[in-house]
Design an enzyme around this catalytic site. Structure first.
Site, PDB file in Angstrom:
ATOM      1  N   ARG A   1       0.874  -1.133   0.083  1.00 42.24           N
ATOM      2  CA  ARG A   1       0.197  -0.336   0.353  1.00 42.24           C
ATOM      3  C   ARG A   1       1.098   1.280  -0.117  1.00 42.24           C
ATOM      4  O   ARG A   1       0.052   1.873  -0.330  1.00 42.24           O
ATOM      5  CB  ARG A   1      -1.007   0.082   1.235  1.00 42.24           C
ATOM      6  CG  ARG A   1      -2.344  -1.106   0.757  1.00 42.24           C
ATOM      7  CD  ARG A   1      -3.305  -1.314   2.492  1.00 42.24           C
ATOM      8  NE  ARG A   1      -1.905  -1.044   3.160  1.00 42.24           N
ATOM      9  CZ  ARG A   1      -2.780  -1.268   4.401  1.00 42.24           C
ATOM     10  NH1 ARG A   1      -4.006  -0.736   5.263  1.00 42.24           N
ATOM     11  NH2 ARG A   1      -1.651  -0.875   5.379  1.00 42.24           N
TER      12      ARG A   1
ATOM     13  N   ASN B   1      -5.908  -2.790   1.918  1.00 40.85           N
ATOM     14  CA  ASN B   1      -5.701  -4.394   2.451  1.00 40.85           C
ATOM     15  C   ASN B   1      -7.486  -5.259   2.586  1.00 40.85           C
ATOM     16  O   ASN B   1      -8.063  -4.219   2.799  1.00 40.85           O
ATOM     17  CB  ASN B   1      -5.702  -4.537   4.000  1.00 40.85           C
ATOM     18  CG  ASN B   1      -3.948  -4.623   3.798  1.00 40.85           C
ATOM     19  OD1 ASN B   1      -3.458  -4.580   2.473  1.00 40.85           O
ATOM     20  ND2 ASN B   1      -3.249  -4.325   4.317  1.00 40.85           N
TER      21      ASN B   1
END
Length: 98
Positions: free
Chosen positions: A27, A45
């Protein structure tokens, strides 16, 4: 070129990335890459171990981001990337991690 014409050139894609993509800085690296490409949206996520993202910007930049997502950062092991164009009214202000 008018503001409306510029808005029409902005595309939005929903993306899912599967593989070893959590716990490897995916990320954070995605945010850095999106900023470098001047894209907007978010990355998050999911409970199933995958990562999802909403990417918004000019088509050429989105294509570059999709190409990057196919491998991600060095520690990631991407096995699948799926994406679909979404027609949304919202214009994101920046790209961020959720």
């Amino acid at each position: 070129m008018s503001r409306n014409e510029l808005d029409e050139r902005i595309e939005t894609y929903y993306v899912r990335v599967r593989g070893v993509v959590q716990g490897v800085g995916f990320r954070h690296a995605t945010v850095r890459e999106a900023h470098a490409l001047k894209l907007r949206g978010w990355v998050a996520n999911l409970e199933d171990g995958s990562v999802e993202a909403m990417i918004q910007g000019p088509g050429a930049q989105i294509d570059r981001m999709l190409a990057w997502l196919r491998h991600g950062p060095p520690a990631a092991r991407v096995t699948e990337v799926t994406f679909e164009e979404r027609h949304v009214e919202r214009r994101f202000e920046r790209f961020q991690q959720q």
